[in-house]
Motif scaffolding. Structure first.
Motif, mmCIF file in Angstrom:
data_model
loop_
_atom_site.group_PDB
_atom_site.id
_atom_site.type_symbol
_atom_site.label_atom_id
_atom_site.label_comp_id
_atom_site.label_asym_id
_atom_site.label_seq_id
_atom_site.Cartn_x
_atom_site.Cartn_y
_atom_site.Cartn_z
ATOM 1 N N ARG A 1 0.819 -1.212 0.000
ATOM 2 C CA ARG A 1 0.000 0.000 0.000
ATOM 3 C C ARG A 1 0.854 1.264 0.000
ATOM 4 O O ARG A 1 0.432 2.296 -0.542
ATOM 5 C CB ARG A 1 -0.972 -0.030 1.189
ATOM 6 C CG ARG A 1 -2.013 -1.122 1.016
ATOM 7 C CD ARG A 1 -3.065 -1.147 2.104
ATOM 8 N NE ARG A 1 -4.088 -2.150 1.792
ATOM 9 C CZ ARG A 1 -5.168 -2.376 2.526
ATOM 10 N NH1 ARG A 1 -5.383 -1.658 3.628
ATOM 11 N NH2 ARG A 1 -6.038 -3.296 2.175
ATOM 12 N N TRP B 1 0.273 6.667 -6.821
ATOM 13 C CA TRP B 1 -0.961 7.398 -7.105
ATOM 14 C C TRP B 1 -0.894 8.862 -6.707
ATOM 15 O O TRP B 1 -1.783 9.640 -7.051
ATOM 16 C CB TRP B 1 -2.134 6.727 -6.382
ATOM 17 C CG TRP B 1 -2.454 5.362 -6.935
ATOM 18 C CD1 TRP B 1 -2.106 4.865 -8.147
ATOM 19 C CD2 TRP B 1 -3.192 4.339 -6.265
ATOM 20 N NE1 TRP B 1 -2.574 3.577 -8.293
ATOM 21 C CE2 TRP B 1 -3.246 3.232 -7.157
ATOM 22 C CE3 TRP B 1 -3.801 4.230 -5.012
ATOM 23 C CZ2 TRP B 1 -3.901 2.033 -6.829
ATOM 24 C CZ3 TRP B 1 -4.450 3.052 -4.684
ATOM 25 C CH2 TRP B 1 -4.503 1.968 -5.576
ATOM 26 N N THR C 1 -4.020 6.568 -12.109
ATOM 27 C CA THR C 1 -4.295 5.496 -13.072
ATOM 28 C C THR C 1 -3.189 4.449 -13.092
ATOM 29 O O THR C 1 -3.322 3.423 -13.769
ATOM 30 C CB THR C 1 -4.464 6.075 -14.486
ATOM 31 O OG1 THR C 1 -3.206 6.611 -14.950
ATOM 32 C CG2 THR C 1 -5.524 7.158 -14.512
ATOM 33 N N THR D 1 -0.965 1.284 -12.207
ATOM 34 C CA THR D 1 -1.336 -0.016 -11.652
ATOM 35 C C THR D 1 -0.150 -0.977 -11.698
ATOM 36 O O THR D 1 0.656 -0.952 -12.643
ATOM 37 C CB THR D 1 -2.518 -0.634 -12.419
ATOM 38 O OG1 THR D 1 -2.734 -1.977 -11.968
ATOM 39 C CG2 THR D 1 -2.274 -0.646 -13.920
ATOM 40 N N GLU E 1 -3.697 -5.099 -4.464
ATOM 41 C CA GLU E 1 -4.005 -3.812 -5.089
ATOM 42 C C GLU E 1 -5.511 -3.667 -5.300
ATOM 43 O O GLU E 1 -6.086 -2.608 -5.054
ATOM 44 C CB GLU E 1 -3.276 -3.676 -6.429
ATOM 45 C CG GLU E 1 -3.589 -2.366 -7.130
ATOM 46 C CD GLU E 1 -2.897 -2.226 -8.488
ATOM 47 O OE1 GLU E 1 -3.065 -1.164 -9.111
ATOM 48 O OE2 GLU E 1 -2.210 -3.172 -8.901
ATOM 49 N N LEU E 2 -6.168 -4.734 -5.747
ATOM 50 C CA LEU E 2 -7.619 -4.673 -5.963
ATOM 51 C C LEU E 2 -8.352 -4.425 -4.645
ATOM 52 O O LEU E 2 -9.319 -3.658 -4.598
ATOM 53 C CB LEU E 2 -8.101 -5.984 -6.601
ATOM 54 C CG LEU E 2 -7.625 -6.247 -8.041
ATOM 55 C CD1 LEU E 2 -8.121 -7.606 -8.526
ATOM 56 C CD2 LEU E 2 -8.109 -5.142 -8.979
ATOM 57 N N VAL F 1 -7.951 -0.762 -3.794
ATOM 58 C CA VAL F 1 -8.824 0.079 -4.619
ATOM 59 C C VAL F 1 -10.238 0.092 -4.034
ATOM 60 O O VAL F 1 -10.887 1.139 -3.952
ATOM 61 C CB VAL F 1 -8.840 -0.421 -6.079
ATOM 62 C CG1 VAL F 1 -9.938 0.283 -6.875
ATOM 63 C CG2 VAL F 1 -7.491 -0.187 -6.739
ATOM 64 N N GLU G 1 -12.415 3.327 -2.512
ATOM 65 C CA GLU G 1 -13.760 3.721 -2.935
ATOM 66 C C GLU G 1 -14.682 3.907 -1.731
ATOM 67 O O GLU G 1 -15.455 4.871 -1.658
ATOM 68 C CB GLU G 1 -14.330 2.662 -3.888
ATOM 69 C CG GLU G 1 -13.593 2.621 -5.229
ATOM 70 C CD GLU G 1 -14.077 1.484 -6.108
ATOM 71 O OE1 GLU G 1 -14.868 0.640 -5.622
ATOM 72 O OE2 GLU G 1 -13.663 1.426 -7.284
#
Length: 368
Positions: A293, A300, A305, A307, A324-325, A328, A332
């Motif tokens: 992280r 970021w 964007t 990745t 990573e997913l 993300v 959110e």
């Protein structure tokens, strides 16, 4: 000298002097060990330093992979890494400290080609419990290497309790022009090797008890000595990091400090994953999660964007991409929570977001 030449020079030197090479252990300590990761070359040898006979004898040498979370905030400077390799040699109650120092000097001068006038050492000057390390001081004086006496800086231990003892730290001058100053006063003196007289056990009350045998434990940071031998300005410039630096810088435009953090944390994460660790909210898994992280937060900062799936195949792991997913998804959800607060957050707001929603300060600032 490249990495293979350096390792073989070190190992062969000690094998020729009766040491047996032992296989380096995993980053993961054996069951029952309270430490999250192997932090030093001597860590797996603790039972033998405390008196248990080693099956290969009393003279040992190896290359050990290590991880220190205590150095995490210092990653990005010229010398500190999260995961690094340590060349080590040991005498388990065999030869004395003076012999270890003489061999160390011989290897640096003749094996690795470092001139004597670029060397400086620090030696334990004594404290309220143990006196000055006079034998080491006399040995270095006989060898013609300048000495600086210090206090706690030259007392080595692997933790608050357990085996410990006075040490001699060997520094190499990395600045331009003739060497000047001393290691404690000039950062151009870089420590490359530590010779410890492991002769005490510290108890929880701080008292010292002599070990059944007087041991020698030496540790040379492979990446640091390569920096010296290859004439580089930092550990990130040596051949070990070339694939990582090339792969990362070819994808993303990063400033020097950000590039170093990304390269170090990606390399460290890969090694941790390869030793069987997966991301989690506690223990070793949390260390891995924190590394991944921090990489993403750094990337970021300038471009959301970016990745990790863009990395070359050899530099990425599926476990890291899955983390990573998850990150993300957390972002959110975090944006929705963050939107309930005003533009300026108080310390109480930061604490609430961290304790209640698992959003650390650096992530909250990223959402702002």
């Amino acid at each position: 000298m490249n990495v293979d030449q350096t390792v073989s020079t070190f190992i062969d030197f000690y094998v020729e002097r009766g040491h047996r090479r032992i296989t380096g252990s995993s980053l993961i300590p054996p069951p029952g060990d309270p430490v999250l990761f192997t932090t030093s070359g001597m860590h797996p040898l603790t039972p033998y330093l405390e008196g248990r006979p080693h099956p290969l004898g009393s003279r040992l040498v190896n290359l050990q992979r290590c991880l220190r979370t205590t150095d995490l905030e210092e990653v990005g400077d010229p010398t500190h890494l999260t995961v690094f390799e340590m060349l080590g040699s040991w005498s388990l109650g065999d030869y004395d400290h003076q012999q270890s120092l003489r061999w160390g000097y011989e290897l640096l001068r003749d094996g690795l080609g470092i001139p004597r006038d670029r060397l400086h050492v620090t030696v334990f000057g004594g404290d309220g419990q143990v006196g000055q390390d006079t034998p080491s001081l006399e040995t270095w004086s006989e060898l013609g290497v300048p000495v600086e006496l210090t206090g706690d800086d030259n007392w080595w231990s692997n933790g608050p309790t357990g085996p410990c003892g006075p040490d001699s730290e060997i520094f190499v001058w990395t600045g331009e022009g003739p060497p000047q100053g001393t290691p404690t006063g000039d950062e151009r003196w870089v420590e490359v090797w530590n010779h410890v007289l492991m002769s005490y056990r510290r108890h929880e009350d701080g008292s010292l008890e002599p070990l059944p045998q007087r041991n020698i434990d030496t540790g040379m940071g492979l990446e640091r000595i390569l920096t010296v031998l290859q004439g580089k300005d930092s550990v990130f410039d040596i051949d070990v990091f070339e694939p990582w630096t090339r792969g990362v810088s070819g994808l993303w435009e990063l400033d020097r400090d950000s590039l170093r953090v990304v390269v170090d944390h990606l390399r460290s994460s890969t090694m941790i994953v390869d030793d069987g660790v997966t991301p989690s909210s506690t223990g070793r898994g949390y260390v891995l999660r924190r590394l991944v992280r921090r990489v993403l937060t750094t990337l970021w900062r300038d471009d959301p964007t970016r990745t990790l799936s863009d990395l070359p195949t050899e530099l990425r792991r599926d476990v890291v991409l899955e983390e990573e997913l998850r990150f993300v998804g957390l972002l959110e959800r975090g944006r929705k929570v963050r939107s309930r607060f005003g533009e300026r957050l108080t310390e109480e707001d930061y604490d609430y977001l961290h304790q209640t929603h698992g959003l650390p300060r650096e992530l909250v600032d990223l959402l702002s």
